[in-house]
Design an enzyme around this catalytic site. Sequence first.
Site, PDB file in Angstrom:
ATOM      1  N   GLY A 239      23.328  34.080 -51.521  1.00 28.42           N
ATOM      2  CA  GLY A 239      23.606  35.339 -50.876  1.00 28.42           C
ATOM      3  C   GLY A 239      22.987  36.523 -50.706  1.00 28.42           C
ATOM      4  O   GLY A 239      23.319  37.515 -50.196  1.00 28.42           O
ATOM      5  N   GLU A 273      21.324  28.736 -54.734  1.00 29.25           N
ATOM      6  CA  GLU A 273      21.873  28.140 -53.623  1.00 29.25           C
ATOM      7  C   GLU A 273      21.234  29.142 -52.345  1.00 29.25           C
ATOM      8  O   GLU A 273      22.190  29.488 -51.599  1.00 29.25           O
ATOM      9  CB  GLU A 273      23.248  27.920 -53.668  1.00 29.25           C
ATOM     10  CG  GLU A 273      23.937  27.029 -54.761  1.00 29.25           C
ATOM     11  CD  GLU A 273      25.186  27.059 -54.602  1.00 29.25           C
ATOM     12  OE1 GLU A 273      26.039  27.944 -54.117  1.00 29.25           O
ATOM     13  OE2 GLU A 273      25.850  26.049 -55.437  1.00 29.25           O
ATOM     14  N   GLY A 275      20.365  30.451 -48.983  1.00 26.52           N
ATOM     15  CA  GLY A 275      20.186  29.635 -47.429  1.00 26.52           C
ATOM     16  C   GLY A 275      19.718  30.734 -46.629  1.00 26.52           C
ATOM     17  O   GLY A 275      18.371  30.616 -46.334  1.00 26.52           O
ATOM     18  N   ARG A 276      20.166  31.943 -46.247  1.00 30.25           N
ATOM     19  CA  ARG A 276      19.668  32.776 -45.363  1.00 30.25           C
ATOM     20  C   ARG A 276      18.137  33.234 -45.664  1.00 30.25           C
ATOM     21  O   ARG A 276      17.306  33.442 -44.918  1.00 30.25           O
ATOM     22  CB  ARG A 276      20.601  33.973 -45.352  1.00 30.25           C
ATOM     23  CG  ARG A 276      20.224  35.087 -44.363  1.00 30.25           C
ATOM     24  CD  ARG A 276      21.141  36.311 -44.478  1.00 30.25           C
ATOM     25  NE  ARG A 276      22.546  36.040 -44.655  1.00 30.25           N
ATOM     26  CZ  ARG A 276      23.385  35.941 -43.648  1.00 30.25           C
ATOM     27  NH1 ARG A 276      22.996  36.115 -42.449  1.00 30.25           N
ATOM     28  NH2 ARG A 276      24.731  35.640 -43.751  1.00 30.25           N
ATOM     29  N   TYR A 316      29.941  38.321 -36.408  1.00 34.66           N
ATOM     30  CA  TYR A 316      29.763  39.307 -37.594  1.00 34.66           C
ATOM     31  C   TYR A 316      29.254  40.933 -37.158  1.00 34.66           C
ATOM     32  O   TYR A 316      28.798  41.688 -38.112  1.00 34.66           O
ATOM     33  CB  TYR A 316      28.664  38.862 -38.617  1.00 34.66           C
ATOM     34  CG  TYR A 316      29.101  37.323 -39.005  1.00 34.66           C
ATOM     35  CD1 TYR A 316      30.048  37.063 -39.702  1.00 34.66           C
ATOM     36  CD2 TYR A 316      28.083  36.321 -38.528  1.00 34.66           C
ATOM     37  CE1 TYR A 316      30.048  35.832 -40.302  1.00 34.66           C
ATOM     38  CE2 TYR A 316      28.194  34.981 -39.142  1.00 34.66           C
ATOM     39  CZ  TYR A 316      29.113  34.806 -39.796  1.00 34.66           C
ATOM     40  OH  TYR A 316      29.308  33.448 -40.375  1.00 34.66           O
ATOM     41  N   CYS A 342      31.326  33.133 -20.121  1.00 34.93           N
ATOM     42  CA  CYS A 342      32.411  34.087 -19.794  1.00 34.93           C
ATOM     43  C   CYS A 342      33.228  34.473 -20.754  1.00 34.93           C
ATOM     44  O   CYS A 342      34.225  34.176 -20.913  1.00 34.93           O
ATOM     45  CB  CYS A 342      33.096  33.233 -18.660  1.00 34.93           C
ATOM     46  SG  CYS A 342      32.069  32.549 -17.400  1.00 34.93           S
ATOM     47  N   GLU A 343      32.483  35.617 -21.512  1.00 28.16           N
ATOM     48  CA  GLU A 343      33.544  36.333 -22.625  1.00 28.16           C
ATOM     49  C   GLU A 343      32.617  37.625 -22.860  1.00 28.16           C
ATOM     50  O   GLU A 343      31.557  37.598 -22.712  1.00 28.16           O
ATOM     51  CB  GLU A 343      33.246  35.659 -23.994  1.00 28.16           C
ATOM     52  CG  GLU A 343      33.642  34.175 -24.198  1.00 28.16           C
ATOM     53  CD  GLU A 343      35.215  33.914 -24.335  1.00 28.16           C
ATOM     54  OE1 GLU A 343      35.749  35.106 -24.757  1.00 28.16           O
ATOM     55  OE2 GLU A 343      35.774  32.967 -24.319  1.00 28.16           O
ATOM     56  N   TYR A 371      21.967  30.304 -39.608  1.00 31.45           N
ATOM     57  CA  TYR A 371      23.253  30.667 -39.026  1.00 31.45           C
ATOM     58  C   TYR A 371      23.105  30.816 -37.515  1.00 31.45           C
ATOM     59  O   TYR A 371      23.804  31.435 -37.036  1.00 31.45           O
ATOM     60  CB  TYR A 371      24.075  31.510 -39.858  1.00 31.45           C
ATOM     61  CG  TYR A 371      24.246  31.481 -41.197  1.00 31.45           C
ATOM     62  CD1 TYR A 371      25.043  30.416 -41.696  1.00 31.45           C
ATOM     63  CD2 TYR A 371      23.746  32.137 -42.286  1.00 31.45           C
ATOM     64  CE1 TYR A 371      25.144  29.889 -43.038  1.00 31.45           C
ATOM     65  CE2 TYR A 371      23.787  31.841 -43.671  1.00 31.45           C
ATOM     66  CZ  TYR A 371      24.402  30.839 -43.849  1.00 31.45           C
ATOM     67  OH  TYR A 371      24.503  30.384 -45.244  1.00 31.45           O
TER      68      TYR A 371
HETATM   69  C1  LIG Z   1      26.823  29.730 -47.595  1.00 27.91           C
HETATM   70  C2  LIG Z   1      26.755  29.310 -49.127  1.00 27.91           C
HETATM   71  C3  LIG Z   1      25.533  29.707 -49.601  1.00 27.91           C
HETATM   72  C4  LIG Z   1      24.231  30.189 -49.060  1.00 27.91           C
HETATM   73  O1  LIG Z   1      24.620  31.540 -48.889  1.00 27.91           O
HETATM   74  P1  LIG Z   1      23.315  32.663 -48.095  1.00 27.91           P
HETATM   75  O2  LIG Z   1      24.012  33.774 -47.685  1.00 27.91           O
HETATM   76  O3  LIG Z   1      23.027  31.902 -46.785  1.00 27.91           O
HETATM   77  O4  LIG Z   1      22.242  32.553 -49.017  1.00 27.91           O
HETATM   78  C5  LIG Z   1      25.374  29.226 -50.976  1.00 27.91           C
HETATM   79  N1  LIG Z   1      26.490  28.577 -51.574  1.00 27.91           N
HETATM   80  C6  LIG Z   1      27.650  28.310 -51.029  1.00 27.91           C
HETATM   81  C7  LIG Z   1      28.652  27.719 -52.001  1.00 27.91           C
HETATM   82  C8  LIG Z   1      27.825  28.782 -49.690  1.00 27.91           C
HETATM   83  O5  LIG Z   1      28.847  28.430 -49.342  1.00 27.91           O
END
Ligand SMILES: *Cc1c(COP(=O)(O)O)cnc(C)c1O
Length: 418
Positions: A239, A273, A275-276, A316, A342-343, A371
């Site tokens: 997150g 965890e 991601g981004r 978003y 076409c949106e 994403y």
């Molecule tokens: C989407 C997600 C993440 C990753 O979130 P980021 O904002 O990309 O770091 C981590 N844990 C869970 C459970 C998620 O659903």
Amino acid sequence: MHYFDYKNSVFHAEDVSMETLVEAYGTPLYVYSYKTLLRHFKSYDDSFKDFPHIICYALKANSNAAILRTFASEGGGADIVSGGELFRALRAGIPPEKIVYAGVGKKEDEIIYALRENILMFNVESEQELMAIDKAAAKLGKSAPIALRINPDVDPATHAKITTGHKKNKFGIPIEGALEFYKIAHKLKHVKIVGIHEHIGSQIISLKPFLVALQRLVSLIDELKAEGIEIKYLDIGGGLGIQYLDEIPPHPSELAEKIKPILQGRNLTIVMEPGRTLVGNAGLLVTKVLYTKKGHDRDFIIVDAGMNDMIRPAMYDAYHHIMPVHKKKRKDVFADIVGPICESGDFLGKDRELPSMLQGEYAVVMSAGAYGFSMSSNYNSRPRTAEVLVNGSEHYLIRKRQTYEDLVRDELIPEFIK
Ligand SMILES: *Cc1c(COP(=O)(O)O)cnc(C)c1O
């Protein structure tokens, strides 16, 4: 920090120019920088080196096998949300004992698959799911390692569609009832409590909500201990935000510094965890200007990448910096950068003051590694784009561009219509 920049007025990924890439692979094209991916992973790893930790990359941000392999080679694990992601993670060589599984709607076959593969833990999101896991584990004669995903009710001050730890969200177990819930789990024969989990949202640019949530979890860990329930893994989710425009997100090391005192003297392995933060600024989308036209009160720059390739602006209201591949003296225009779909929601940039671009030129859409491709679709029967990984002066195709044939491959016409 990333390794994309102008060199001699032409935009480059590491040492490879966008000219070279579009000539070799066409557009639209996702381009990733290997050195940036490594750098981001290592900055997390280094930040937390003083504690036992596992970096479980959130696959949904970008699940290309070459990217998974990059993190796996560095010791990374995976945060998965489906059987399909488990399959991808295992195939990329991510060890099952570094895989955590979240999501509010795990199906029985997915649960069984994860049990058979001996993943690190299920991050459980409801009582019915807990019972389903217990039942599936009983069937296999196993004990399922679990954590409860706690909804700590914090406001992460991010976009409403990416808030997950607020009491109004579908995610996790309300913190008020969590102790009772753990006691129920403790009595089950085929689950084994090993952890506690939270993930409060995405693109969070302040540490405060993380720390408030963490404090709540740590209090719960103490209450659990008093009940004879030991927690081994503290999973703080992902997150953390990245810079899209002028945000100044905290560095993982700042998060680590704040967490240190909380963990002092506790026998916990920390699971993260991200991601981004790992992939977002390690990727961009190159697109070609097809046409330009004058609108009522603005210009339209029509490019060959659409919302099917990159849905974040439409979904978003996300901002992505857009720049011409060739840097030269230009006047600024007020324009929307739109795709061919076409949106009316099909745009990559809206109400922008940006350098004027001409038909046939190329532009880069920055911070598109997370994403981006993973949320792409075939809407308007547009084949999915190719993806390329750059390492120094080398470039590698890591996903072939889809063909028209790919679009119809899985469709069937019943005999009676034929
Ligand atoms: C989407 C997600 C993440 C990753 O979130 P980021 O904002 O990309 O770091 C981590 N844990 C869970 C459970 C998620 O659903």
